[in-house]
Design a protein around this motif. Structure first.
Motif, mmCIF file in Angstrom:
data_model
loop_
_atom_site.group_PDB
_atom_site.id
_atom_site.type_symbol
_atom_site.label_atom_id
_atom_site.label_comp_id
_atom_site.label_asym_id
_atom_site.label_seq_id
_atom_site.Cartn_x
_atom_site.Cartn_y
_atom_site.Cartn_z
ATOM 1 N N ALA A 154 -9.030 -10.904 -7.122
ATOM 2 C CA ALA A 154 -9.753 -10.782 -5.748
ATOM 3 C C ALA A 154 -8.939 -11.484 -4.623
ATOM 4 N N ASP A 155 -8.071 -12.580 -5.228
ATOM 5 C CA ASP A 155 -7.044 -12.966 -4.121
ATOM 6 C C ASP A 155 -5.788 -12.363 -3.998
ATOM 7 N N ALA A 156 -5.537 -11.278 -4.344
ATOM 8 C CA ALA A 156 -4.171 -10.543 -4.070
ATOM 9 C C ALA A 156 -4.351 -10.164 -2.701
ATOM 10 N N LEU A 157 -3.347 -10.070 -1.949
ATOM 11 C CA LEU A 157 -3.163 -9.557 -0.352
ATOM 12 C C LEU A 157 -3.167 -8.145 -0.363
ATOM 13 N N ARG A 158 -3.680 -7.666 0.562
ATOM 14 C CA ARG A 158 -3.902 -6.140 1.023
ATOM 15 C C ARG A 158 -3.404 -6.043 2.242
ATOM 16 N N LEU A 159 -2.814 -5.100 2.607
ATOM 17 C CA LEU A 159 -2.403 -4.605 4.098
ATOM 18 C C LEU A 159 -3.593 -3.962 4.821
ATOM 19 N N VAL A 160 -4.117 -4.550 5.879
ATOM 20 C CA VAL A 160 -5.108 -3.722 6.531
ATOM 21 C C VAL A 160 -4.911 -3.805 7.866
ATOM 22 N N GLY A 161 -5.559 -2.917 8.739
ATOM 23 C CA GLY A 161 -5.616 -2.741 9.804
ATOM 24 C C GLY A 161 -6.678 -3.484 10.503
ATOM 25 N N ALA B 215 -2.076 -6.937 8.930
ATOM 26 C CA ALA B 215 -2.265 -8.192 8.355
ATOM 27 C C ALA B 215 -2.473 -7.981 6.771
ATOM 28 N N TYR B 216 -1.810 -9.054 6.297
ATOM 29 C CA TYR B 216 -1.969 -9.014 4.851
ATOM 30 C C TYR B 216 -3.238 -10.205 4.493
ATOM 31 N N VAL B 217 -4.398 -9.562 3.867
ATOM 32 C CA VAL B 217 -5.694 -10.269 3.924
ATOM 33 C C VAL B 217 -6.137 -10.254 2.234
ATOM 34 N N SER B 218 -6.589 -11.269 1.751
ATOM 35 C CA SER B 218 -6.872 -11.342 0.349
ATOM 36 C C SER B 218 -8.039 -10.318 0.261
ATOM 37 N N ARG B 219 -8.196 -9.628 -0.973
ATOM 38 C CA ARG B 219 -9.187 -8.812 -1.102
ATOM 39 C C ARG B 219 -10.806 -8.898 -0.912
ATOM 40 N N SER B 220 -10.960 -10.114 -1.354
ATOM 41 C CA SER B 220 -12.185 -10.744 -1.439
ATOM 42 C C SER B 220 -12.782 -10.987 -0.251
ATOM 43 N N ALA B 221 -11.747 -11.395 0.756
ATOM 44 C CA ALA B 221 -12.042 -11.860 2.240
ATOM 45 C C ALA B 221 -12.594 -10.540 3.097
ATOM 46 N N VAL B 222 -11.500 -9.422 2.707
ATOM 47 C CA VAL B 222 -11.732 -8.107 3.364
ATOM 48 C C VAL B 222 -13.151 -7.767 2.914
ATOM 49 N N GLU B 223 -13.681 -7.379 1.895
ATOM 50 C CA GLU B 223 -14.873 -7.226 1.247
ATOM 51 C C GLU B 223 -15.951 -8.074 1.839
ATOM 52 N N ALA B 224 -15.692 -9.264 1.949
ATOM 53 C CA ALA B 224 -16.836 -10.130 2.345
ATOM 54 C C ALA B 224 -16.897 -9.984 3.980
ATOM 55 N N GLY C 218 0.798 -1.171 0.009
ATOM 56 C CA GLY C 218 0.097 0.071 0.127
ATOM 57 C C GLY C 218 0.934 1.213 0.069
ATOM 58 N N LEU C 219 2.148 1.208 -0.283
ATOM 59 C CA LEU C 219 3.254 2.286 -0.354
ATOM 60 C C LEU C 219 3.630 2.652 -1.659
ATOM 61 N N GLY C 220 2.822 2.583 -2.650
ATOM 62 C CA GLY C 220 3.280 2.650 -4.214
ATOM 63 C C GLY C 220 3.442 3.940 -4.357
ATOM 64 N N ARG C 221 2.890 4.983 -3.553
ATOM 65 C CA ARG C 221 3.390 6.305 -3.698
ATOM 66 C C ARG C 221 4.818 6.687 -3.396
ATOM 67 N N VAL C 222 5.687 5.906 -2.938
ATOM 68 C CA VAL C 222 6.868 6.226 -2.814
ATOM 69 C C VAL C 222 7.705 6.001 -3.971
ATOM 70 N N VAL C 223 6.986 5.140 -4.993
ATOM 71 C CA VAL C 223 7.774 4.732 -6.219
ATOM 72 C C VAL C 223 7.479 5.956 -7.391
ATOM 73 N N ARG C 224 8.831 6.498 -7.746
ATOM 74 C CA ARG C 224 8.326 7.743 -8.416
ATOM 75 C C ARG C 224 8.891 7.165 -10.005
ATOM 76 N N LEU C 225 7.833 6.601 -10.420
ATOM 77 C CA LEU C 225 7.875 6.256 -12.049
ATOM 78 C C LEU C 225 8.121 7.508 -12.908
ATOM 79 N N ASP C 226 7.769 8.636 -12.318
ATOM 80 C CA ASP C 226 7.615 9.950 -13.021
ATOM 81 C C ASP C 226 9.382 10.708 -13.197
ATOM 82 N N LYS C 227 10.026 9.972 -12.334
ATOM 83 C CA LYS C 227 11.637 10.613 -12.498
ATOM 84 C C LYS C 227 12.272 10.241 -13.648
ATOM 85 N N PRO C 228 13.052 11.113 -14.211
ATOM 86 C CA PRO C 228 14.027 10.639 -15.541
ATOM 87 C C PRO C 228 14.906 9.433 -15.094
ATOM 88 N N GLY C 229 15.144 8.751 -16.317
ATOM 89 C CA GLY C 229 16.219 7.949 -16.284
ATOM 90 C C GLY C 229 15.836 6.458 -15.868
#
Lengths: 371, 129
Positions: free
Chosen positions: A288-295, A336-345, A254-265
């Protein structure tokens, strides 16, 4: 045999319970860890963080070298400012999370975790090889002392002429504190206002003593790693080895914001991370089975802990990465890392030594200080 | 440093047993040494009244900020009373481990074996620390 920080004798004199952490003998607690935790939330706590690594990157191309070596855009960082960033491998998997300070146009300080900094220094040296930049691991000569909590500015102001009001969050300032040369950084790992002071090893004990005296009437207490862990957990901050490992990309955490794909090079991991970012719902992962970091907040009093399975209708749907009783919420909390579908359910439970205890998914952080 | 009362018996798992001399019902708790090692206790699970327990079996748990430990039955018998106060306020284990922080009482069914004297328990904790 664990290594000692320059403050070991101070900790022993204070009656600390010492523990091995990443090969270092560190104070776990001085008295009650709950009292130390609450002191940081309501007044201030004093921490020895000298086990952290300090790596200096200097030279005309220091910024460009870091742009290539790390996922962040460090050459764009203003002098005096700091960034939370990460070092990944060629597959985009996290090797460590870091704070990088730009001390001067051609001088950066990379702060790495205790268990990782020799590897980080090696990687940086290798990755900076074709740049006009020098990498120097100076962890052995630096101590790090942190003052964290709402009273920390008042305490530190007694010992320095530096303009603390003008020092923003995630900024650093070279200054004199209690007569010692220090880098004052307004950073921390507690969810409170606070400062981290980088000093030479030989100045650590007198600086610690000066801070103790300055905070004595203001509720300052020495605080150990146990309080540090519950404070950072309440603040929803990841710990390398728990929430972040070589199994994850920054996006998975859930920390994709630190990845600066917009930087040069190009940078190490760019191709893999660009592919990962292009997948739908990038912060949560594909499918749906991808894990997501949740509280998680437990309804009962038993504590979900690192490694415990998260279950739903008796089926394992994830795993707890960190858990502890929360002083601020009065209930056990966990990440915890929990599957998306389980979090939604919904209807999640944690298998606490054979008994499936109900938990509720909540937004992170668990605790946010009032400004 | 924690104190180790002389008039109690102990187990290697850091429980104390009181009342062996004056009848068939004993009181069980965890030692001050164990409480210090655990740190702040946040949860205590004790066996139910009426439960039959066997010496050496895990019958409950003590959970602190950083860790969780089993409570082992130090003697064989039937649980006749549990300390509701310590379940409500687990910090009693830290503040008064040999008093208000007691855990449960057992009516002894078999003669206890393998309990340690105060002196033996003291040398055990000295060796560990």
């Amino acid at each position: 045999m664990s290594r000692s920080t320059p403050l070991r004798e101070v900790h022993e004199a204070l009656g600390a319970t010492l523990t091995d952490f990443a090969g270092w003998l560190m104070p776990l607690r001085y008295g009650s860890e709950s009292v130390e935790h609450n002191a940081v939330r309501t007044a201030a706590g004093l921490f020895d963080l000298s086990h952290m690594g300090e790596i200096f990157v200097t030279g005309p191309q220091a910024g460009e070298a870091l742009d290539y070596a790390l996922v962040g855009w460090l050459s764009a960082l203003d002098t005096g400012r700091a960034r939370y960033t990460m070092i990944v491998d060629g597959n985009g998997h996290v090797l460590d999370d870091l704070i990088v300070y730009r001390l001067a146009p051609e001088e950066f300080l990379v702060v790495a975790n205790a268990g990782n900094y020799p590897m980080v220094a090696r990687e940086l040296t290798e990755r900076a090889g074709s740049y006009d930049a020098r990498v120097e691991d100076r962890s052995e000569s630096f101590a790090l002392v942190a003052v964290q909590g709402p009273k920390s500015a008042e305490i530190l102001a007694k010992l320095t002429e530096a303009d603390l009001d003008g020092l923003k969050y995630y900024a650093g300032l070279p200054a004199t504190v209690a007569g010692f040369e220090a880098l004052i950084a307004r950073t921390g790992y507690t969810g409170e206002d606070g400062f981290e002071l980088f000093v030479r090893n030989e100045d650590a004990v007198p600086l610690w003593n000066a801070l103790s005296e300055a905070g004595a009437g203001l509720g300052l207490l020495p605080a150990g790693l146990s309080a540090r862990d519950t404070l950072r957990l309440e603040a929803g901050m990841p710990l390398y080895g728990n929430e972040l490992t070589e199994e994850q990309t920054p996006f998975d955490a859930g920390l994709g914001r630190v990845v600066r794909l917009d930087k040069p090079g190009d940078f190490v991991g760019r191709a893999a991370l660009a592919e990962r970012a292009a997948q739908p719902d990038q912060e949560d992962g594909p499918g749906a089975d991808a894990l997501r970091l949740v509280g998680l907040v437990a309804r009962g009093r038993r504590v979900p802990r690192h490694g415990y399975p998260v279950t739903r209708d008796g089926v394992v749907v994830g795993e707890v990465t960190s858990g502890a009783p929360s002083q601020s919420l009065g209930k056990p909390i966990a990440m915890a890392y929990v599957s998306r579908s389980a979090v939604e359910a919904g209807g999640l439970t944690v298998d606490i030594r054979g008994s499936h205890e109900p938990v509720d998914v909540v937004d992170l952080p668990f605790y946010r200080r009032s400004k | 440093m924690s104190t180790i009362p002389e008039d109690l018996s102990y187990t290697k798992e850091h429980e104390w047993v009181a009342g062996l001399d004056d009848g068939r019902t004993v009181t069980v708790g965890v030692t001050a040494y164990a409480a210090e090692q655990l740190g702040d206790v946040v949860y205590v699970q004790v066996p139910e009244v009426g439960a039959a327990v066997t010496a050496g079996d895990a019958v409950g748990e003590v959970e602190s900020t950083k860790s969780v430990s089993d409570i082992f039955a130090p003697v064989t018998g039937e649980v006749v009373e549990v300390n509701a106060a310590v379940v409500d306020d687990p910090s009693l284990v830290n503040s008064d481990p040999y008093g208000e922080g007691w855990l449960f009482r057992v009516q002894i069914g078999e003669e206890p074996e393998d309990l340690l004297t105060s002196a033996e328990y003291t040398s055990l904790t000295t060796a560990e620390s």
